[in-house]
Design a protein around this motif. Structure first.
Motif, short mmCIF file in Angstrom:
data_model
loop_
_atom_site.label_atom_id
_atom_site.label_comp_id
_atom_site.label_asym_id
_atom_site.label_seq_id
_atom_site.Cartn_x
_atom_site.Cartn_y
_atom_site.Cartn_z
N GLY A 21 1.67 6.63 -7.93
CA GLY A 21 0.66 7.31 -8.74
C GLY A 21 -0.25 6.30 -9.40
O GLY A 21 -0.29 5.12 -9.04
N SER A 22 -0.96 6.73 -10.37
CA SER A 22 -1.94 5.88 -11.04
C SER A 22 -1.31 5.15 -12.21
O SER A 22 -1.47 5.53 -13.36
CB SER A 22 -3.14 6.71 -11.50
N THR A 23 -0.59 4.10 -11.92
CA THR A 23 0.00 3.26 -12.97
C THR A 23 -0.93 2.09 -13.24
O THR A 23 -1.79 1.77 -12.40
CB THR A 23 1.40 2.75 -12.54
N PRO A 24 -0.81 1.43 -14.38
CA PRO A 24 -1.68 0.28 -14.66
C PRO A 24 -1.57 -0.78 -13.56
O PRO A 24 -0.47 -1.15 -13.15
CB PRO A 24 -1.14 -0.26 -15.99
N GLY A 25 -2.69 -1.21 -13.08
CA GLY A 25 -2.72 -2.24 -12.04
C GLY A 25 -2.81 -1.70 -10.62
O GLY A 25 -3.11 -2.46 -9.71
N THR A 26 -2.54 -0.42 -10.42
CA THR A 26 -2.57 0.14 -9.06
C THR A 26 -3.94 -0.07 -8.42
O THR A 26 -4.04 -0.55 -7.29
CB THR A 26 -2.22 1.64 -9.07
N ASP A 27 -4.99 0.30 -9.15
CA ASP A 27 -6.34 0.17 -8.60
C ASP A 27 -6.69 -1.28 -8.30
O ASP A 27 -7.28 -1.58 -7.26
CB ASP A 27 -7.37 0.77 -9.54
N LEU A 28 -6.30 -2.17 -9.19
CA LEU A 28 -6.59 -3.59 -8.99
C LEU A 28 -5.92 -4.12 -7.73
O LEU A 28 -6.54 -4.82 -6.91
CB LEU A 28 -6.15 -4.40 -10.20
N VAL A 29 -4.66 -3.79 -7.54
CA VAL A 29 -3.93 -4.26 -6.36
C VAL A 29 -4.52 -3.63 -5.09
O VAL A 29 -4.70 -4.31 -4.07
CB VAL A 29 -2.42 -3.97 -6.47
N LEU A 36 0.83 -1.21 0.00
CA LEU A 36 0.00 0.00 0.00
C LEU A 36 0.87 1.26 0.00
O LEU A 36 0.55 2.23 -0.70
CB LEU A 36 -0.96 -0.01 1.19
N LEU A 37 1.94 1.24 0.77
CA LEU A 37 2.85 2.40 0.75
C LEU A 37 3.45 2.59 -0.63
O LEU A 37 3.52 3.72 -1.15
CB LEU A 37 3.97 2.23 1.79
N ARG A 38 3.88 1.51 -1.24
CA ARG A 38 4.46 1.60 -2.58
C ARG A 38 3.45 2.13 -3.59
O ARG A 38 3.76 2.98 -4.41
CB ARG A 38 4.98 0.22 -3.00
N LEU A 39 2.23 1.61 -3.53
CA LEU A 39 1.18 2.08 -4.43
C LEU A 39 0.89 3.56 -4.23
O LEU A 39 0.61 4.28 -5.19
CB LEU A 39 -0.11 1.28 -4.23
N VAL A 85 -6.14 -5.65 -1.91
CA VAL A 85 -5.76 -5.50 -0.50
C VAL A 85 -6.98 -5.09 0.33
O VAL A 85 -7.18 -5.58 1.44
CB VAL A 85 -4.60 -4.50 -0.33
N ALA A 86 -7.83 -4.21 -0.22
CA ALA A 86 -9.06 -3.82 0.49
C ALA A 86 -9.94 -5.05 0.73
O ALA A 86 -10.44 -5.25 1.85
CB ALA A 86 -9.81 -2.76 -0.30
N ALA A 87 -10.13 -5.86 -0.30
CA ALA A 87 -10.96 -7.07 -0.16
C ALA A 87 -10.36 -8.03 0.86
O ALA A 87 -11.07 -8.66 1.65
CB ALA A 87 -11.10 -7.75 -1.52
N HIS A 88 -9.07 -8.11 0.84
CA HIS A 88 -8.32 -8.96 1.76
C HIS A 88 -8.60 -8.56 3.22
O HIS A 88 -8.90 -9.40 4.07
CB HIS A 88 -6.86 -8.75 1.37
N VAL A 114 -11.22 0.21 4.27
CA VAL A 114 -11.92 1.43 3.84
C VAL A 114 -10.94 2.41 3.19
O VAL A 114 -11.23 2.96 2.12
CB VAL A 114 -12.66 2.08 5.03
N LEU A 115 -9.79 2.60 3.79
CA LEU A 115 -8.80 3.53 3.24
C LEU A 115 -8.26 3.03 1.90
O LEU A 115 -8.09 3.82 0.95
CB LEU A 115 -7.65 3.75 4.23
N ALA A 116 -8.00 1.73 1.80
CA ALA A 116 -7.49 1.18 0.54
C ALA A 116 -8.54 1.29 -0.56
O ALA A 116 -8.24 1.62 -1.70
CB ALA A 116 -7.05 -0.28 0.72
N ALA A 117 -9.80 1.02 -0.21
CA ALA A 117 -10.88 1.15 -1.18
C ALA A 117 -11.04 2.60 -1.64
O ALA A 117 -11.22 2.86 -2.83
CB ALA A 117 -12.19 0.62 -0.60
N ALA A 118 -10.93 3.53 -0.71
CA ALA A 118 -11.02 4.96 -1.08
C ALA A 118 -9.87 5.34 -2.01
O ALA A 118 -10.07 6.11 -2.94
CB ALA A 118 -11.00 5.81 0.18
N GLY A 119 -8.70 4.79 -1.76
CA GLY A 119 -7.55 5.09 -2.62
C GLY A 119 -7.64 4.43 -3.98
O GLY A 119 -7.06 4.94 -4.95
N ALA A 120 -8.36 3.34 -4.07
CA ALA A 120 -8.51 2.65 -5.34
C ALA A 120 -9.59 3.25 -6.21
O ALA A 120 -9.56 3.11 -7.43
CB ALA A 120 -8.82 1.16 -5.09
N ALA A 121 -10.55 3.91 -5.59
CA ALA A 121 -11.70 4.44 -6.34
C ALA A 121 -11.35 5.65 -7.17
O ALA A 121 -10.41 6.33 -7.00
CB ALA A 121 -12.82 4.80 -5.36
#
Length: 126
Positions: A69-77, A62-65, A81-84, A119-126
């Motif tokens: 920035g918004s690179t391909p795959g960032t949102d998916l990862v 999560l820190l690395r992501l 992690v959010a689902a996890h 919640v924080l990871a999901a907010a960052g992925a959205a």
């Protein structure tokens, strides 16, 4: 920089620290000194270490992501992690609520630490 993912990563590493320090004292030591057979005892001990590694690696990812920035795959990862963490929180809630304890949500409060990461990871992925 993605502030949501940064907050999720810091929180996840905090959860890992609580797990490692508190879990060693409150879970691992009593487990290793109890009278159950060695095989199940060692499996549970290994699982505790696996969760420790999982929590640390999730926080680092999560820190690395957050920094890439918004690179391909960032949102998916980030969603993974959010689902996890939602799954971990749900597991604690289901186990806690199925036992029939009074004030069950405070008997195994781990879900309170896990849910904010989700919640924080999901907010960052959205």
């Amino acid at each position: 920089m993605n502030g949501w993912l940064l907050a999720a990563g810091i929180t996840a590493l905090g959860v890992a620290a609580v797990h490692i320090v508190g879990g060693r004292r409150d879970v691992v030591r009593p487990l290793l000194s109890c009278g159950i057979a060695d095989e199940p005892k060692r499996v549970l001990h290994a699982v505790w270490h696996m969760v420790s590694v999982d929590l640390v690696l999730s926080g680092l990812v999560l820190l690395r992501l957050s920094l890439t920035g918004s690179t391909p795959g960032t949102d998916l990862v980030a969603w993974f992690v959010a689902a996890h963490f939602i799954a971990y929180a749900t597991a604690f809630l289901v186990v806690t609520l199925s036992v029939g304890w009074p004030r069950p949500l405070l008997r195994l409060p781990q879900w309170i630490l896990l849910l904010p990461v989700a919640v924080l990871a999901a907010a960052g992925a959205a």
